[in-house]
Scaffold this motif. Structure first.
Motif, PDB file in Angstrom:
ATOM      1  N   SER A  92       0.784  -1.242   0.000  1.00 28.41           N
ATOM      2  CA  SER A  92       0.000   0.000   0.000  1.00 28.41           C
ATOM      3  C   SER A  92       0.815   1.291   0.000  1.00 28.41           C
ATOM      4  O   SER A  92       1.787   1.431   0.759  1.00 28.41           O
ATOM      5  CB  SER A  92      -0.929   0.009   1.214  1.00 28.41           C
ATOM      6  OG  SER A  92      -1.812  -1.083   1.141  1.00 28.41           O
ATOM      7  N   GLY A  93       0.355   2.241  -0.797  1.00 30.25           N
ATOM      8  CA  GLY A  93       0.912   3.588  -0.825  1.00 30.25           C
ATOM      9  C   GLY A  93       0.169   4.425  -1.848  1.00 30.25           C
ATOM     10  O   GLY A  93      -0.076   3.958  -2.960  1.00 30.25           O
ATOM     11  N   VAL A  94      -0.208   5.626  -1.458  1.00 30.70           N
ATOM     12  CA  VAL A  94      -0.837   6.578  -2.380  1.00 30.70           C
ATOM     13  C   VAL A  94      -0.104   7.900  -2.211  1.00 30.70           C
ATOM     14  O   VAL A  94      -0.045   8.447  -1.093  1.00 30.70           O
ATOM     15  CB  VAL A  94      -2.342   6.772  -2.062  1.00 30.70           C
ATOM     16  CG1 VAL A  94      -2.944   7.837  -2.963  1.00 30.70           C
ATOM     17  CG2 VAL A  94      -3.106   5.456  -2.204  1.00 30.70           C
ATOM     18  N   LEU A  95       0.463   8.399  -3.285  1.00 29.58           N
ATOM     19  CA  LEU A  95       1.206   9.659  -3.225  1.00 29.58           C
ATOM     20  C   LEU A  95       0.315  10.785  -3.744  1.00 29.58           C
ATOM     21  O   LEU A  95      -0.213  10.704  -4.856  1.00 29.58           O
ATOM     22  CB  LEU A  95       2.474   9.540  -4.074  1.00 29.58           C
ATOM     23  CG  LEU A  95       3.455  10.701  -3.990  1.00 29.58           C
ATOM     24  CD1 LEU A  95       4.028  10.855  -2.574  1.00 29.58           C
ATOM     25  CD2 LEU A  95       4.594  10.515  -5.003  1.00 29.58           C
ATOM     26  N   VAL A  96       0.141  11.805  -2.925  1.00 26.14           N
ATOM     27  CA  VAL A  96      -0.734  12.933  -3.267  1.00 26.14           C
ATOM     28  C   VAL A  96       0.148  14.112  -3.659  1.00 26.14           C
ATOM     29  O   VAL A  96       0.967  14.581  -2.849  1.00 26.14           O
ATOM     30  CB  VAL A  96      -1.628  13.318  -2.059  1.00 26.14           C
ATOM     31  CG1 VAL A  96      -2.553  14.464  -2.419  1.00 26.14           C
ATOM     32  CG2 VAL A  96      -2.418  12.111  -1.560  1.00 26.14           C
TER      33      VAL A  96
END
Ligand SMILES: [Zn+2]
Ligand SMILES: [Zn+2]
Length: 229
Positions: A23-27
């Protein structure tokens, strides 16, 4: 808001070329939600907010690694890395981050992260069974929800601790679509379980069709996918 979905694989053995990383979401290249792989630190986010301290969302729980980047999670944690507890609302670098307590684990605290900038609001749930009704008010008018693709069957896999009665596990994609279709038109799935890897094309179509039944745009994502909100 510009998002990059860094990883879409749950805590499972199976993987596939576009569904390999955790998991990882870069904003906007500067705020990272979940830290499932050590290499995400090389992207030099200014701040990391973690949904819960399971290793597929916080690699450092089971692997070596250190960083000077500020890390936040629903509870503090100190070994090689220093993790601060998320306050009720964290205002930093042009974002307001609000953690909403979720049901997921017996051992660690978990939270959905509502992230707001000047014009957009998204919610990234991490692993989830449910979010108490008292927090639903914070979900109004979401531009996007990113949530848990562990199980395609209704009800997912939820167990109950015989001693405390506490529930743990993951709910199903149909339940999440029903919950979040009240608050958004667009739902993206990450964190895929074994079911997804049996026939990925069919799995993607199942998610799309469930969205259509509920009047929302629901899609499976892949590692590295870029999303504009
Ligand atoms: Zn997980
Ligand atoms: Zn978890």
């Amino acid at each position: 808001m510009h998002l990059e979905i860094l990883g879409t694989r749950g805590e499972i053995e199976e993987s596939a070329p576009w569904h390999y990383r955790h998991s990882g979401v870069l904003v906007d290249g500067r705020l990272l939600l979940d830290l499932g792989e050590r290499e995400y630190l090389d992207l030099h986010p200014k701040l990391v907010a973690i949904t819960h301290l399971h290793p597929d969302h916080a690699f450092f729980v089971t692997q070596e690694g250190s960083t000077d980047i500020p890390l936040y999670a629903p509870e503090e944690y100190h070994n090689q890395v220093q993790v601060q507890a998320l306050p009720e609302q964290l205002t930093r670098d042009g974002y307001v981050i609000r953690p909403l307590p979720t049901h997921h684990s017996k051992l660690v605290r978990s939270a959905a992260l509502v992230v707001h900038d000047d014009s957009r609001t998204i919610c990234y749930t991490g692993d989830i069974i449910w979010l108490n009704k008292e927090y639903h008010g914070f979900l109004k008018g979401l531009d996007l929800v990113i949530t848990d693709g562990s199980y395609i069957r209704k009800g997912g896999m939820v167990r109950k601790d015989p001693g405390t009665g506490q529930l743990y596990g993951h709910t199903g994609i149909p339940d999440l679509i029903r919950l979040f279709s009240e608050f958004t038109n667009r739902i993206l799935f990450v964190h895929f379980g074994s079911w997804f890897f049996k026939d990925i094309a069919d799995a993607r179509e199942k998610i799309r069709a469930l969205g259509e039944e509920n009047g929302v745009d629901a899609q499976a994502t892949r590692d590295g996918e870029e999303v504009v909100v």
